[in-house]
Scaffold this active site. Structure first.
Site, PDB file in Angstrom:
ATOM      1  N   GLY A  48     -23.529   4.896 -14.524  1.00 42.04           N
ATOM      2  CA  GLY A  48     -24.912   5.246 -14.211  1.00 42.04           C
ATOM      3  C   GLY A  48     -25.030   6.679 -13.712  1.00 42.04           C
ATOM      4  N   THR A  49     -24.096   7.087 -12.897  1.00 43.86           N
ATOM      5  CA  THR A  49     -24.145   8.441 -12.324  1.00 43.86           C
ATOM      6  C   THR A  49     -24.076   9.502 -13.413  1.00 43.86           C
ATOM      7  OG1 THR A  49     -23.114   7.632 -10.295  1.00 43.86           O
ATOM      8  CG2 THR A  49     -22.975  10.008 -10.718  1.00 43.86           C
ATOM      9  N   ASN A 107     -32.750   0.352  -6.117  1.00 46.99           N
ATOM     10  CA  ASN A 107     -31.528  -0.386  -5.810  1.00 46.99           C
ATOM     11  C   ASN A 107     -31.506  -0.945  -4.389  1.00 46.99           C
ATOM     12  OD1 ASN A 107     -31.408   2.597  -5.725  1.00 46.99           O
ATOM     13  ND2 ASN A 107     -29.551   2.225  -4.549  1.00 46.99           N
ATOM     14  N   GLN A 149     -30.681  -0.903 -12.212  1.00 42.50           N
ATOM     15  CA  GLN A 149     -30.908  -2.184 -11.528  1.00 42.50           C
ATOM     16  C   GLN A 149     -31.803  -3.136 -12.317  1.00 42.50           C
ATOM     17  OE1 GLN A 149     -29.470  -3.292  -8.789  1.00 42.50           O
ATOM     18  NE2 GLN A 149     -28.455  -1.410  -8.137  1.00 42.50           N
ATOM     19  N   SER A 162     -25.726   1.046 -16.371  1.00 40.78           N
ATOM     20  CA  SER A 162     -24.343   1.015 -15.879  1.00 40.78           C
ATOM     21  C   SER A 162     -23.757  -0.381 -16.038  1.00 40.78           C
ATOM     22  CB  SER A 162     -24.335   1.419 -14.400  1.00 40.78           C
ATOM     23  OG  SER A 162     -23.076   1.146 -13.838  1.00 40.78           O
ATOM     24  N   GLY A 163     -22.574  -0.468 -16.644  1.00 42.22           N
ATOM     25  CA  GLY A 163     -21.955  -1.766 -16.944  1.00 42.22           C
ATOM     26  C   GLY A 163     -21.761  -2.675 -15.745  1.00 42.22           C
ATOM     27  N   HIS A 164     -21.264  -2.107 -14.651  1.00 42.97           N
ATOM     28  CA  HIS A 164     -20.860  -2.991 -13.546  1.00 42.97           C
ATOM     29  C   HIS A 164     -22.025  -3.569 -12.755  1.00 42.97           C
ATOM     30  CE1 HIS A 164     -21.111  -0.420  -9.779  1.00 42.97           C
ATOM     31  NE2 HIS A 164     -21.226   0.523 -10.692  1.00 42.97           N
ATOM     32  N   CYS A 209     -22.316   4.685   5.808  1.00 44.91           N
ATOM     33  CA  CYS A 209     -21.438   5.575   6.530  1.00 44.91           C
ATOM     34  C   CYS A 209     -20.991   6.670   5.592  1.00 44.91           C
ATOM     35  CB  CYS A 209     -20.201   4.826   6.961  1.00 44.91           C
ATOM     36  SG  CYS A 209     -20.281   4.384   8.657  1.00 44.91           S
TER      37      CYS A 209
HETATM   38  C1  LIG Z   1     -25.283   1.907  -8.982  1.00 41.93           C
HETATM   39  C2  LIG Z   1     -26.395   2.796  -9.366  1.00 41.93           C
HETATM   40  C3  LIG Z   1     -26.150   4.022  -9.982  1.00 41.93           C
HETATM   41  C4  LIG Z   1     -24.753   4.547 -10.223  1.00 41.93           C
HETATM   42  O1  LIG Z   1     -24.092   3.835 -11.223  1.00 41.93           O
HETATM   43  P1  LIG Z   1     -22.490   3.985 -11.342  1.00 41.93           P
HETATM   44  O2  LIG Z   1     -22.159   3.293 -12.616  1.00 41.93           O
HETATM   45  O3  LIG Z   1     -21.924   3.295 -10.136  1.00 41.93           O
HETATM   46  O4  LIG Z   1     -22.192   5.436 -11.374  1.00 41.93           O
HETATM   47  C5  LIG Z   1     -27.227   4.803 -10.346  1.00 41.93           C
HETATM   48  N1  LIG Z   1     -28.485   4.394 -10.125  1.00 41.93           N
HETATM   49  C6  LIG Z   1     -28.768   3.206  -9.532  1.00 41.93           C
HETATM   50  C7  LIG Z   1     -30.184   2.796  -9.337  1.00 41.93           C
HETATM   51  C8  LIG Z   1     -27.732   2.374  -9.131  1.00 41.93           C
HETATM   52  O5  LIG Z   1     -28.020   1.227  -8.536  1.00 41.93           O
END
Ligand SMILES: *Cc1c(COP(=O)(O)O)cnc(C)c1O
Length: 404
Positions: free
Chosen positions: A76-77, A156, A184, A204-206, A330
């Site tokens: 996602g990043t 998120n 999300q 993002s896959g995870h 943190c």
């Molecule tokens: C988790 C998240 C990301 C980042 O995704 P990654 O695959 O962890 O780099 C970007 N945007 C939102 C809204 C997210 O929840």
């Protein structure tokens, strides 16, 4: 596993999700016997290439676009970075105006901040108390030189679903590219990039039961965008580097399952979510729901509790076998309240005293029973020792400690 805890319960699905068995099963051959490079012309390569293209089709079906409009990234990043920097830097223009919001993920806010250093003009729109963007305000923020609107589909932290359809049609009318971070939203909101006038969409896959380290960016045909990673020219020149074949196969399978099960799983999560949102304020005195009442993701419940420190709450819940998260993170050893909660007008204390419960397709009624059984006791125990408790004024130097 911690002694005395029968089972660990996971209520932190906005942080990450479990790789589903079907996803793992699809991936394994591409980590073992099918290890070819998709760019190779021989049989090893062709086998990998076919799998990559199969996955691309699955993602295209999920979003209602053409497979050629899907670019695989590392997550996602990277997708957010590619969308924003890629559009901003098109043909080296290095100037223009970008509209985004205070609610965005850091993966959107940081690239925008970075672009400012090179002379880009960035408008960061405020949000309402319940975390909603006003589409009218987006329209009023447009300037003659606006080159991009980047507004997330769903938040998120508090799960607010933004008026992305309205924003999409405003952007289309003005011929301005519209990027949305839909990380999300996948598996919770039915998507249609064509109908919704979306030009760029990050996923993002995870976050939807695929593996970590793989993502995608939908790029509507004709969108003017530069690569930010140059090299061998993979992914139509927009994202060089040898493809993460097993990851791509995994995200493709996860997309297929998300689409197949969307209706059933979102209904399931919604029922559990509604019960949590209704019950917590009844069971815990001085507790409040954060975020929008109706325009919110089916899996998101978010609260704040007076006289509570979120880190303590998370650790106590963890001790009871429940994984959830709070409204502060943190970073660099300091306790930073969430920028999202602050943008909604919460005080530092309120942001610190918050709890995010995010459900997944595998959570059960019994797990919610257990949360509702345990939470009131944990909160009242913490309040007895809380430095924020009104009965016990805070002494200098107390509070604000950070557990890494
Ligand atoms: C988790 C998240 C990301 C980042 O995704 P990654 O695959 O962890 O780099 C970007 N945007 C939102 C809204 C997210 O929840």
């Amino acid at each position: 596993m911690t002694a005395g805890i029968k089972k660990r319960i996971y209520f932190d699905h906005s942080a990450t999700t479990r790789v589903l068995p079907e996803v793992e099963e699809a991936m394994v051959p591409f980590l073992t016997e099918k290890w070819g490079n998709p760019s190779s012309l021989h049989a090893f390569g062709r086998e990998a290439k076919i799998a990559v293209e199969e996955s691309r089709k699955n993602l295209a079906m999920l979003l209602n676009c053409d497979p050629t409009e899907i670019i695989f990234t590392s997550g996602g990043t990277e997708s957010d970075n590619l969308a924003i920097k890629g559009v901003a830097m098109y043909k080296g223009k290095m100037k223009g105006h970008i509209i985004t919001t205070k609610m965005e993920h850091h993966a959107v806010l940081e690239p925008c901040e970075w672009l400012k250093r090179f002379g880009f003009d960035v408008t960061i729109l405020p949000v309402s108390q319940d975390g909603l963007i006003d589409a009218g305000e987006v329209e009023r923020a447009i300037k003659n030189d606006t080159i991009l609107i980047s507004i997330m589909m769903a938040n998120n932290e508090i799960g607010t679903i933004q008026p992305y359809k309205e924003i999409g049609s405003i952007a289309r009318d003005r011929n301005i590219p519209f990027h949305t971070d839909a990380v999300q939203a996948i598996g919770k909101i039915p998507l249609d990039v064509k109908a919704d006038n979306i030009d760029l969409l990050s996923l993002s896959g995870h976050k939807f039961h695929g593996p970590k380290g793989i993502g995608a960016l939908y790029v509507r045909k004709g969108t003017k965008i530069e690569p930010i990673i140059q090299g061998g020219g993979q992914e139509r020149g927009l994202r060089s580097s040898t493809e993460n074949v097993s990851g791509i196969v995994g995200i493709g399978k996860a997309a297929e399952l998300a689409r197949r099960d969307l209706e059933h799983t979102s209904q399931r999560m919604k029922v559990l979510r509604d019960r949590i949102i209704k019950s917590v304020p009844e069971l815990v005195p001085r507790s409040y729901v954060n975020g929008h009442k109706t325009r919110r993701l089916v899996n998101n419940a978010h609260f704040r509790f007076d006289f509570i420190e979120g880190e303590g709450l998370i650790l106590q819940l963890d001790f009871k076998g429940i994984a959830a998260s709070t409204g502060s993170a943190c970073s660099t050893g300091a306790l930073e309240p969430s920028h999202v909660l602050l943008a909604m007008g919460l005080t530092h204390e309120q942001a610190h005293g918050s709890l995010r419960v995010t459900l997944g397709r595998e959570n059960t009624e019994e797990e919610v029973d257990y949360l509702l059984e345990v939470l009131p006791g944990v909160v009242s125990k913490l309040r007895e020792i809380s430095p924020f408790n009104e009965k016990r004024p805070m002494s200098p130097g107390e509070g604000g400690s950070c557990v890494q």
